[in-house]
Design a protein around this motif. Structure first.
Motif, PDB file in Angstrom:
ATOM      1  N   SER A  82      27.370  -9.091  40.063  1.00  0.00           N
ATOM      2  CA  SER A  82      27.088  -8.421  41.344  1.00  0.00           C
ATOM      3  C   SER A  82      26.942  -6.934  41.064  1.00  0.00           C
ATOM      4  CB  SER A  82      28.237  -8.651  42.346  1.00  0.00           C
ATOM      5  OG  SER A  82      29.410  -7.988  41.905  1.00  0.00           O
ATOM      6  N   GLY A  83      26.461  -6.204  42.038  1.00  0.00           N
ATOM      7  CA  GLY A  83      26.392  -4.755  41.892  1.00  0.00           C
ATOM      8  C   GLY A  83      27.789  -4.167  41.721  1.00  0.00           C
ATOM      9  N   LEU A  84      28.739  -4.710  42.476  1.00  0.00           N
ATOM     10  CA  LEU A  84      30.107  -4.201  42.373  1.00  0.00           C
ATOM     11  C   LEU A  84      30.706  -4.501  41.004  1.00  0.00           C
ATOM     12  CD1 LEU A  84      32.510  -2.781  43.622  1.00  0.00           C
ATOM     13  CD2 LEU A  84      33.118  -4.927  44.770  1.00  0.00           C
ATOM     14  N   ALA A 107      30.103   7.663  48.824  1.00  0.00           N
ATOM     15  CA  ALA A 107      29.779   6.579  47.885  1.00  0.00           C
ATOM     16  C   ALA A 107      29.911   5.215  48.552  1.00  0.00           C
ATOM     17  CB  ALA A 107      30.707   6.640  46.677  1.00  0.00           C
ATOM     18  N   TYR A 108      29.268   4.243  47.940  1.00  0.00           N
ATOM     19  CA  TYR A 108      29.418   2.844  48.320  1.00  0.00           C
ATOM     20  C   TYR A 108      30.921   2.535  48.427  1.00  0.00           C
ATOM     21  CZ  TYR A 108      29.098  -2.229  47.852  1.00  0.00           C
ATOM     22  OH  TYR A 108      29.217  -3.580  48.039  1.00  0.00           O
ATOM     23  N   GLY A 109      31.366   2.066  49.597  1.00  0.00           N
ATOM     24  CA  GLY A 109      32.795   1.939  49.897  1.00  0.00           C
ATOM     25  C   GLY A 109      33.629   1.225  48.834  1.00  0.00           C
ATOM     26  N   LEU A 150      27.399   9.353  40.796  1.00  0.00           N
ATOM     27  CA  LEU A 150      26.392   9.986  41.648  1.00  0.00           C
ATOM     28  C   LEU A 150      25.761   8.883  42.485  1.00  0.00           C
ATOM     29  CD1 LEU A 150      24.653  11.875  38.704  1.00  0.00           C
ATOM     30  CD2 LEU A 150      26.280  12.899  40.290  1.00  0.00           C
ATOM     31  N   GLU A 151      25.340   9.242  43.683  1.00  0.00           N
ATOM     32  CA  GLU A 151      24.650   8.254  44.515  1.00  0.00           C
ATOM     33  C   GLU A 151      23.592   8.987  45.340  1.00  0.00           C
ATOM     34  OE1 GLU A 151      27.406   5.334  46.178  1.00  0.00           O
ATOM     35  OE2 GLU A 151      25.919   4.862  47.707  1.00  0.00           O
ATOM     36  N   ALA A 152      22.346   8.507  45.278  1.00  0.00           N
ATOM     37  CA  ALA A 152      21.247   9.188  45.972  1.00  0.00           C
ATOM     38  C   ALA A 152      20.290   8.151  46.555  1.00  0.00           C
ATOM     39  CB  ALA A 152      20.479  10.096  44.983  1.00  0.00           C
ATOM     40  N   GLN A 209      22.634  -0.799  39.290  1.00  0.00           N
ATOM     41  CA  GLN A 209      21.859  -1.180  40.461  1.00  0.00           C
ATOM     42  C   GLN A 209      22.434  -2.470  41.013  1.00  0.00           C
ATOM     43  OE1 GLN A 209      17.522  -1.760  41.676  1.00  0.00           O
ATOM     44  NE2 GLN A 209      17.269  -0.825  39.682  1.00  0.00           N
ATOM     45  N   ALA A 210      22.475  -2.584  42.324  1.00  0.00           N
ATOM     46  CA  ALA A 210      22.729  -3.885  42.931  1.00  0.00           C
ATOM     47  C   ALA A 210      21.368  -4.587  42.995  1.00  0.00           C
ATOM     48  CB  ALA A 210      23.347  -3.732  44.315  1.00  0.00           C
ATOM     49  N   LEU A 211      21.123  -5.463  42.034  1.00  0.00           N
ATOM     50  CA  LEU A 211      19.871  -6.233  42.045  1.00  0.00           C
ATOM     51  C   LEU A 211      19.843  -7.152  43.260  1.00  0.00           C
ATOM     52  CD1 LEU A 211      19.759  -7.205  38.253  1.00  0.00           C
ATOM     53  CD2 LEU A 211      18.741  -5.214  39.357  1.00  0.00           C
ATOM     54  N   THR A 212      21.023  -7.350  43.827  1.00  0.00           N
ATOM     55  CA  THR A 212      21.205  -8.077  45.094  1.00  0.00           C
ATOM     56  C   THR A 212      20.240  -7.582  46.177  1.00  0.00           C
ATOM     57  OG1 THR A 212      23.545  -8.163  44.501  1.00  0.00           O
ATOM     58  CG2 THR A 212      22.995  -8.590  46.808  1.00  0.00           C
ATOM     59  N   LYS A 213      19.901  -6.291  46.126  1.00  0.00           N
ATOM     60  CA  LYS A 213      19.126  -5.685  47.209  1.00  0.00           C
ATOM     61  C   LYS A 213      17.626  -5.895  46.954  1.00  0.00           C
ATOM     62  CE  LYS A 213      23.104  -4.427  48.865  1.00  0.00           C
ATOM     63  NZ  LYS A 213      23.840  -3.274  48.417  1.00  0.00           N
ATOM     64  N   TYR A 214      16.861  -4.834  46.683  1.00  0.00           N
ATOM     65  CA  TYR A 214      15.404  -4.978  46.592  1.00  0.00           C
ATOM     66  C   TYR A 214      14.921  -5.827  45.409  1.00  0.00           C
ATOM     67  CZ  TYR A 214      15.143  -1.588  50.326  1.00  0.00           C
ATOM     68  OH  TYR A 214      15.277  -0.947  51.533  1.00  0.00           O
ATOM     69  N   SER A 347      24.824  -5.905  53.359  1.00  0.00           N
ATOM     70  CA  SER A 347      23.795  -5.873  52.322  1.00  0.00           C
ATOM     71  C   SER A 347      22.447  -5.537  52.931  1.00  0.00           C
ATOM     72  CB  SER A 347      23.749  -7.192  51.558  1.00  0.00           C
ATOM     73  OG  SER A 347      23.105  -7.018  50.310  1.00  0.00           O
ATOM     74  N   TRP A 348      21.405  -5.539  52.128  1.00  0.00           N
ATOM     75  CA  TRP A 348      20.049  -5.220  52.581  1.00  0.00           C
ATOM     76  C   TRP A 348      19.075  -5.582  51.463  1.00  0.00           C
ATOM     77  CZ3 TRP A 348      18.830  -0.939  49.377  1.00  0.00           C
ATOM     78  CH2 TRP A 348      19.903  -0.128  48.970  1.00  0.00           C
ATOM     79  N   GLY A 349      17.794  -5.439  51.736  1.00  0.00           N
ATOM     80  CA  GLY A 349      16.806  -5.685  50.693  1.00  0.00           C
ATOM     81  C   GLY A 349      15.994  -6.949  50.881  1.00  0.00           C
TER      82      GLY A 349
HETATM   83  C1  LIG Z   1      25.242  -3.411  47.880  1.00  0.00           C
HETATM   84  C2  LIG Z   1      25.563  -2.249  47.050  1.00  0.00           C
HETATM   85  C3  LIG Z   1      26.346  -2.376  45.895  1.00  0.00           C
HETATM   86  C4  LIG Z   1      27.024  -3.656  45.488  1.00  0.00           C
HETATM   87  O1  LIG Z   1      26.188  -4.733  45.300  1.00  0.00           O
HETATM   88  P1  LIG Z   1      26.750  -6.229  45.408  1.00  0.00           P
HETATM   89  O2  LIG Z   1      25.787  -7.001  44.596  1.00  0.00           O
HETATM   90  O3  LIG Z   1      26.769  -6.567  46.863  1.00  0.00           O
HETATM   91  O4  LIG Z   1      28.129  -6.233  44.804  1.00  0.00           O
HETATM   92  C5  LIG Z   1      26.559  -1.242  45.147  1.00  0.00           C
HETATM   93  N1  LIG Z   1      26.042  -0.056  45.490  1.00  0.00           N
HETATM   94  C6  LIG Z   1      25.295   0.104  46.588  1.00  0.00           C
HETATM   95  C7  LIG Z   1      24.749   1.448  46.920  1.00  0.00           C
HETATM   96  C8  LIG Z   1      25.027  -0.986  47.405  1.00  0.00           C
HETATM   97  O5  LIG Z   1      24.299  -0.803  48.509  1.00  0.00           O
END
Ligand SMILES: *Cc1c(COP(=O)(O)O)cnc(C)c1O
Length: 401
Positions: A82-84, A107-109, A150-152, A209-214, A347-349
């Motif tokens: 996961s991204g986390l 930052a991402y919570g 960093l987060e942008a 990167q959270a590949l989970t998204k886009y 989430s999103w994407g």
């Molecule tokens: C969703 C997200 C993550 C985590 O991704 P998961 O795959 O849901 O764990 C990390 N950083 C940002 C900025 C995100 O939006």
């Protein structure tokens, strides 16, 4: 073969040669065969010219890693579940007891939660810095600081930081010894700006990167990546990644591989729709503030314009609104419940637009002065027609009454 059971197991399968098609095959394995003991003993799991065990990759995951390097301008890539998990792998690889990590306040919570939880328990301290003030970052860096996140743009409130200035601060830190920088590149997706080459010789040390998204684009896959340009840094991360036993499923890898060719197209469309809706929201008296880095009065707009603003610019399909303080949280909840096309979900994407109400006062302490008082709702735009989404917002606003 004396028994057909054995014959079914030791079958004469050879992978097809001369078969060419748009999509690569999916290679799944825990076990990988070696031709002999010598090969078994000599093959090195870190060496990507061969295969040793499913956790260390198959041709399918190697391919995705290569494509992500090409996307982000990196040289090495690790995949995480996961991204986390990618964020946690970076922290666990690069920090030890007595070290400190600096995290932007927006930052991402769950990145902040990891610092407040396990990292704190293990004697790793953290500080949150103001993402809009590079001097605040500079003041907080000390000899214990081993990692700067960093987060942008930032999560939920979408302030866009001056990444170049932040990286200059990281490079000059501790008498020029520097400190490692890690960018959460989920928002930019490798498309909005080049994290490893931001111009003026500046670039981040690693991205997650959270590949989970886009990159997944379907709302149905969880995966993360860690991209680097330095082989030594990559190996530090890879050793921890291996010892934690982090693997990804090859069917999920295939889903991301299948979505990658349309990534840029989808990103552009998510972006276009989000900007159209954000502009419309700016004209609504119900909202005290609309947050989207391409809006001139949004925090960090100038930094966004410098880094992502060529031609019409690039941004993810995310924007937030702060409702006028005269609306009680229950009224904002009623607005969210009245949305029809926008679904409520994290989430999103993916193709479906989403909305999430956030309690900013519990997330940012103190609440920064650049954010209007009132309840915040974050929207992520899917791939629906912008006019339909706008009509959905308009009808849901009636629920505020
Ligand atoms: C969703 C997200 C993550 C985590 O991704 P998961 O795959 O849901 O764990 C990390 N950083 C940002 C900025 C995100 O939006």
């Amino acid at each position: 073969m004396s028994d057909k059971t054995t014959g079914l197991i030791h079958h004469p399968y050879v992978p097809p040669e001369g078969f060419a098609a748009p999509q690569p095959g999916v290679f799944k394995a825990s076990t990988v065969f070696f031709p002999n003991v010598a090969a078994m003993r000599s093959r090195e799991w870190k060496d990507k010219t061969g295969y040793t065990y499913g956790l260390h990759g198959t041709p399918t995951s190697y391919l995705l890693e290569e494509r992500l390097c090409a996307l982000e301008g990196g040289a090495q890539c690790l995949l995480a579940p996961s991204g986390l998990a990618a964020i946690a792998t970076v922290a666990l690889s690069l920090l030890q007891s007595g070290d400190e990590v600096l995290i932007p306040d927006n930052a991402y919570g769950p990145n902040k939660a990891l610092a407040q939880g396990e990292l704190k328990d293990w004697g790793i301290t953290h500080q949150y810095y103001d993402p809009l003030d590079p001097q605040d970052l500079a003041r907080r860096i000390g000899p214990k600081t081993k990692l700067v996140w960093l987060e942008a743009a930032g999560s939920v409130t979408l302030e866009f930081p001056d990444l170049r200035e932040q990286l200059r601060v990281c490079r000059n830190a501790n008498g020029g010894a520097g400190v490692l920088s890690a960018l959460d590149n989920t928002w930019g997706a490798g498309l909005a700006f080049n994290a490893f080459d931001l111009g003026r010789g500046l670039g981040v040390d690693l991205t997650i990167q959270a590949l989970t998204k886009y990159p997944s684009g379907g709302g149905d896959v969880l995966m993360g990546s860690i991209v680097t340009r330095d082989p030594g840094l990559h190996i530090r991360l890879k050793l921890t990644h291996m010892r934690l036993g982090l693997g990804v499923g090859m069917n999920d890898v295939e889903a991301v591989l299948r979505s990658l060719p349309s990534l840029a197209l989808r990103y552009r469309e998510h972006d276009r729709t989000a900007r159209a809706l954000a502009a419309w929201c700016q004209g609504c008296a119900e909202f005290a503030q609309v947050l989207h880095p391409a809006l001139p009065d949004s925090p960090g707009h100038a930094a966004w314009k410098t880094l992502c603003g060529a031609e019409e610019g690039r941004a993810a399909g995310l924007f937030s609104v702060v409702f006028d303080a005269r609306y009680r949280p229950a009224q904002v909840d009623a607005f969210c419940d009245a949305l029809r096309l926008f679904k409520l979900g994290y989430s999103w994407g993916g193709p479906i637009s989403l909305a999430v109400p956030y309690d900013l006062d519990s997330m940012r302490q103190p609440r920064p002065a650049h954010l209007a008082p009132g309840t915040l709702v974050r929207f992520s735009t899917g791939l629906e027609a912008a006019a339909d989404l706008q009509a959905d917002l308009a009808q849901a606003l009636l629920a505020l009454r």
